[in-house]
Design a protein around this motif. Structure first.
Motif, PDB file in Angstrom:
ATOM      1  N   ARG A 191     -22.183 -20.391   7.312  1.00  0.00           N
ATOM      2  CA  ARG A 191     -20.876 -19.739   7.218  1.00  0.00           C
ATOM      3  C   ARG A 191     -20.166 -20.254   5.969  1.00  0.00           C
ATOM      4  N   ILE A 192     -19.516 -19.317   5.253  1.00  0.00           N
ATOM      5  CA  ILE A 192     -18.775 -19.703   4.058  1.00  0.00           C
ATOM      6  C   ILE A 192     -17.536 -18.819   3.932  1.00  0.00           C
ATOM      7  N   ASP A 193     -16.461 -19.378   3.481  1.00  0.00           N
ATOM      8  CA  ASP A 193     -15.263 -18.587   3.203  1.00  0.00           C
ATOM      9  C   ASP A 193     -14.625 -19.059   1.902  1.00  0.00           C
ATOM     10  N   ILE A 194     -13.571 -18.358   1.491  1.00  0.00           N
ATOM     11  CA  ILE A 194     -12.883 -18.667   0.233  1.00  0.00           C
ATOM     12  C   ILE A 194     -11.412 -18.915   0.536  1.00  0.00           C
ATOM     13  N   ASP A 195     -10.918 -20.040   0.086  1.00  0.00           N
ATOM     14  CA  ASP A 195      -9.481 -20.300   0.207  1.00  0.00           C
ATOM     15  C   ASP A 195      -8.703 -19.295  -0.642  1.00  0.00           C
ATOM     16  N   LYS A 196      -7.448 -19.041  -0.301  1.00  0.00           N
ATOM     17  CA  LYS A 196      -6.618 -18.156  -1.113  1.00  0.00           C
ATOM     18  C   LYS A 196      -6.458 -18.739  -2.512  1.00  0.00           C
ATOM     19  N   VAL A 197      -6.888 -17.984  -3.507  1.00  0.00           N
ATOM     20  CA  VAL A 197      -6.812 -18.449  -4.889  1.00  0.00           C
ATOM     21  C   VAL A 197      -5.351 -18.454  -5.327  1.00  0.00           C
ATOM     22  N   ALA A 198      -4.917 -19.540  -5.931  1.00  0.00           N
ATOM     23  CA  ALA A 198      -3.539 -19.709  -6.399  1.00  0.00           C
ATOM     24  C   ALA A 198      -2.531 -19.611  -5.263  1.00  0.00           C
ATOM     25  N   GLY A 199      -3.005 -19.799  -4.024  1.00  0.00           N
ATOM     26  CA  GLY A 199      -2.105 -19.835  -2.876  1.00  0.00           C
ATOM     27  C   GLY A 199      -1.822 -18.487  -2.253  1.00  0.00           C
ATOM     28  N   ASP A 200      -1.973 -17.394  -3.024  1.00  0.00           N
ATOM     29  CA  ASP A 200      -1.669 -16.065  -2.480  1.00  0.00           C
ATOM     30  C   ASP A 200      -2.635 -14.991  -2.975  1.00  0.00           C
ATOM     31  N   ASN A 201      -3.739 -15.428  -3.561  1.00  0.00           N
ATOM     32  CA  ASN A 201      -4.731 -14.508  -4.148  1.00  0.00           C
ATOM     33  C   ASN A 201      -4.163 -13.669  -5.283  1.00  0.00           C
ATOM     34  N   VAL A 202      -3.058 -14.113  -5.862  1.00  0.00           N
ATOM     35  CA  VAL A 202      -2.499 -13.487  -7.058  1.00  0.00           C
ATOM     36  C   VAL A 202      -2.298 -14.584  -8.093  1.00  0.00           C
ATOM     37  N   ILE A 203      -2.927 -14.414  -9.252  1.00  0.00           N
ATOM     38  CA  ILE A 203      -2.838 -15.410 -10.321  1.00  0.00           C
ATOM     39  C   ILE A 203      -1.823 -14.911 -11.339  1.00  0.00           C
TER      40      ILE A 203
ATOM     41  N   VAL B 249     -24.110 -23.176  -3.496  1.00  0.00           N
ATOM     42  CA  VAL B 249     -23.157 -22.077  -3.381  1.00  0.00           C
ATOM     43  C   VAL B 249     -23.098 -21.374  -4.733  1.00  0.00           C
ATOM     44  N   ASP B 250     -23.410 -20.081  -4.746  1.00  0.00           N
ATOM     45  CA  ASP B 250     -23.315 -19.284  -5.973  1.00  0.00           C
ATOM     46  C   ASP B 250     -21.999 -18.512  -5.983  1.00  0.00           C
ATOM     47  N   LEU B 251     -21.314 -18.540  -7.098  1.00  0.00           N
ATOM     48  CA  LEU B 251     -20.088 -17.752  -7.277  1.00  0.00           C
ATOM     49  C   LEU B 251     -20.351 -16.690  -8.331  1.00  0.00           C
ATOM     50  N   GLU B 252     -20.023 -15.436  -7.986  1.00  0.00           N
ATOM     51  CA  GLU B 252     -20.213 -14.321  -8.912  1.00  0.00           C
ATOM     52  C   GLU B 252     -18.878 -13.608  -9.121  1.00  0.00           C
ATOM     53  N   LEU B 253     -18.581 -13.294 -10.394  1.00  0.00           N
ATOM     54  CA  LEU B 253     -17.310 -12.650 -10.728  1.00  0.00           C
ATOM     55  C   LEU B 253     -17.490 -11.821 -11.997  1.00  0.00           C
ATOM     56  N   ASN B 254     -17.384 -10.502 -11.848  1.00  0.00           N
ATOM     57  CA  ASN B 254     -17.434  -9.584 -12.987  1.00  0.00           C
ATOM     58  C   ASN B 254     -18.624  -9.851 -13.917  1.00  0.00           C
TER      59      ASN B 254
ATOM     60  N   ASN C  95      -9.778  -8.144  -8.760  1.00  0.00           N
ATOM     61  CA  ASN C  95     -11.129  -8.651  -9.017  1.00  0.00           C
ATOM     62  C   ASN C  95     -11.803  -9.002  -7.687  1.00  0.00           C
ATOM     63  N   ASP C  96     -13.110  -8.762  -7.600  1.00  0.00           N
ATOM     64  CA  ASP C  96     -13.895  -9.163  -6.427  1.00  0.00           C
ATOM     65  C   ASP C  96     -14.599 -10.482  -6.724  1.00  0.00           C
ATOM     66  N   VAL C  97     -14.235 -11.511  -5.960  1.00  0.00           N
ATOM     67  CA  VAL C  97     -14.881 -12.824  -6.080  1.00  0.00           C
ATOM     68  C   VAL C  97     -15.860 -12.976  -4.916  1.00  0.00           C
ATOM     69  N   LYS C  98     -17.135 -13.186  -5.228  1.00  0.00           N
ATOM     70  CA  LYS C  98     -18.166 -13.296  -4.193  1.00  0.00           C
ATOM     71  C   LYS C  98     -18.806 -14.683  -4.244  1.00  0.00           C
TER      72      LYS C  98
ATOM     73  N   SER D 173     -22.687 -14.949   2.875  1.00  0.00           N
ATOM     74  CA  SER D 173     -21.842 -14.524   1.751  1.00  0.00           C
ATOM     75  C   SER D 173     -20.444 -14.151   2.212  1.00  0.00           C
ATOM     76  N   HIS D 174     -19.538 -14.214   1.268  1.00  0.00           N
ATOM     77  CA  HIS D 174     -18.157 -13.781   1.538  1.00  0.00           C
ATOM     78  C   HIS D 174     -17.559 -13.270   0.225  1.00  0.00           C
ATOM     79  N   THR D 175     -16.834 -12.145   0.296  1.00  0.00           N
ATOM     80  CA  THR D 175     -16.176 -11.565  -0.880  1.00  0.00           C
ATOM     81  C   THR D 175     -14.675 -11.476  -0.639  1.00  0.00           C
ATOM     82  N   GLN D 176     -13.915 -11.815  -1.651  1.00  0.00           N
ATOM     83  CA  GLN D 176     -12.459 -11.800  -1.541  1.00  0.00           C
ATOM     84  C   GLN D 176     -11.852 -11.171  -2.794  1.00  0.00           C
ATOM     85  N   LYS D 177     -10.818 -10.362  -2.598  1.00  0.00           N
ATOM     86  CA  LYS D 177     -10.137  -9.733  -3.721  1.00  0.00           C
ATOM     87  C   LYS D 177      -9.050 -10.666  -4.246  1.00  0.00           C
ATOM     88  N   VAL D 178      -9.055 -10.843  -5.565  1.00  0.00           N
ATOM     89  CA  VAL D 178      -8.083 -11.707  -6.225  1.00  0.00           C
ATOM     90  C   VAL D 178      -7.465 -10.921  -7.376  1.00  0.00           C
TER      91      VAL D 178
END
Length: 407
Positions: free
Chosen positions: A55-67, A91-96, A127-130, A146-151
């Motif tokens: 199991r894997i998840d992503i913390d909210k980036v910049a606290g609110d997923n908005v940079i 853990v692999d991170l893929e972005l754009n 952006n989709d962060v996977k 895997s887990h994908t999060q919109k930032v």
């Protein structure tokens, strides 16, 4: 097998095993030629381990997923892992189209990952962060999670500034240049700017400030400028407003324009003080709107309506037009012929009515009685009367006779 090397083997259906611990018991039945019979048993614990999960998840980036702009210089993507994950898993991170691999850290029950990410990997907007966890266990099982999060990357507060055309055409003519105040107006279109916010303008290097007001849902501004502070020729305008969005961005938005202004000392058809056009026009000397305009710097055309003579006899109904300005070929017009005609003929002078043509004193119309001489002293010599009682206005005071004029 052979004596001393005897073995046994048998296939066992997977379904007989339970996932986890199983007790397997074997019994050997032995007999000899003498008819003796014996049995030997052995039990063994066997574990069935065919399952692995992560199991894997992503913390909210910049606290609110908005940079926002301030946060974009230090972007970190982190999260937690669990189930069969263990320290050291990848853990692999893929972005754009970009990819980076980091390792799981921590202790069982508190496993995490974290990695800095270059701002350039993000696009402005969504952006989709996977992230993908690679898990393996001691039994040799492997799996991925895997887990994908919109930032969102939002580094700008936005506003659209509109600057209205000054005087409607971005050109202040000589008459408009005599107005005491010139207004710079326009609108702001933005959810990041609000009523009562301040707007600033720089006009030819001088700073002005105004407050935005809401007019039926539109933010308008009106900046009064002393016309004397403007320049003859080109004038530069730079309007700016500070936009603040709900993501913490603050930006100064600019819009530029320019307009031109004529020399206010150049008089046109109407010599008007721009501070009160109607009042001044009502009291302006009549000769300011007469033949003297032939010699000013305006581009107006002087016209005479010759439809009626002094006795209200119907004459030529067309409008005769004369201009003393440059023609389309940019050649100067010699006015000496006009002066000769004005001093010799009476037709055009009879058309000038409405009062003494000099200094605006008194009045004499075609209906005045022939015997009623003007009581204006020195101005009386401008008016004479023919045998029919028609008043004739002399133009000698307007256009001097040419030096070589001969009647």
């Amino acid at each position: 097998g052979t004596p001393g090397h005897l073995t046994y083997t048998t296939p066992v259906d997977k379904a007989w095993f339970n996932e986890g611990t199983n007790d397997v018991k074997v019994t050997l039945h032995v007999s000899d030629d003498a008819g003796n019979v014996s049995a030997v048993e052995h039990s063994q614990t066997i574990t069935l381990d065919t399952q692995i999960a992560g199991r894997i998840d992503i913390d909210k980036v910049a606290g609110d997923n908005v940079i926002n702009a301030k946060e974009s210089d230090h972007i970190t993507v982190s999260g937690t892992v669990g189930l069969d994950a263990k320290p050291g898993d990848d853990v692999d991170l893929e972005l754009n189209g970009h990819k980076i691999t980091v390792h799981v850290e921590g202790t069982p029950g508190h496993l995490t990952y974290s990695t800095p990410v270059d701002k350039a990997w993000f696009n402005e907007g969504t952006n989709d962060v996977k992230v993908t966890l690679h898990v393996s266990d001691d039994a040799g099982n492997t799996t991925t999670a895997s887990h994908t999060q919109k930032v969102e990357l939002d580094t700008h507060a936005d506003a659209k500034i509109t600057i209205d055309k000054v005087t409607g055409d971005n050109h202040i003519d000589s008459q408009e240049a005599r107005h005491h105040v010139t207004h710079i107006t326009g609108q702001i279109d933005s959810a990041d700017v609000h009523a009562n916010d301040h707007i600033n303008a720089t006009i030819n290097g001088k700073h002005y400030d105004a407050v935005l007001h809401d007019d039926n849902g539109h933010l308008n501004y009106d900046i009064p400028v002393n016309t004397h502070d403007l320049s003859i020729g080109k004038n530069n305008v730079d309007v700016s407003v500070i936009a603040n969005d709900n993501h913490g961005n603050s930006d100064v938005i600019h819009q530029k324009s320019e307009f031109t202004m004529d020399d206010p000392s150049h008089r046109g058809k109407h010599d008007v003080d721009g501070s009160d056009k109607s009042h001044h026009a009502a009291h302006a000397p009549s000769h300011d709107n007469g033949l003297s305009n032939l010699f000013d710097d305006s581009h107006d055309t002087l016209s005479f309506n010759l439809a009626h003579d002094s006795k209200n006899h119907h004459g030529d109904e067309s409008l005769k037009v004369f201009t003393g300005k440059e023609n389309h070929g940019h050649e100067k017009v010699d006015l000496s012929d006009l002066a000769h005609e004005l001093h010799e003929g009476t037709d055009i002078t009879q058309m000038i009515k409405g009062g003494d043509a000099h200094h605006g004193k008194g009045s004499a119309s075609a209906t005045d009685a022939p015997s009623a001489a003007p009581a204006h002293g020195g101005d009386a010599h401008h008016i004479s009367y023919d045998s029919a009682g028609g008043a004739t206005h002399s133009l000698d005071h307007l256009i001097p006779k040419p030096e070589h004029y001969h009647s």
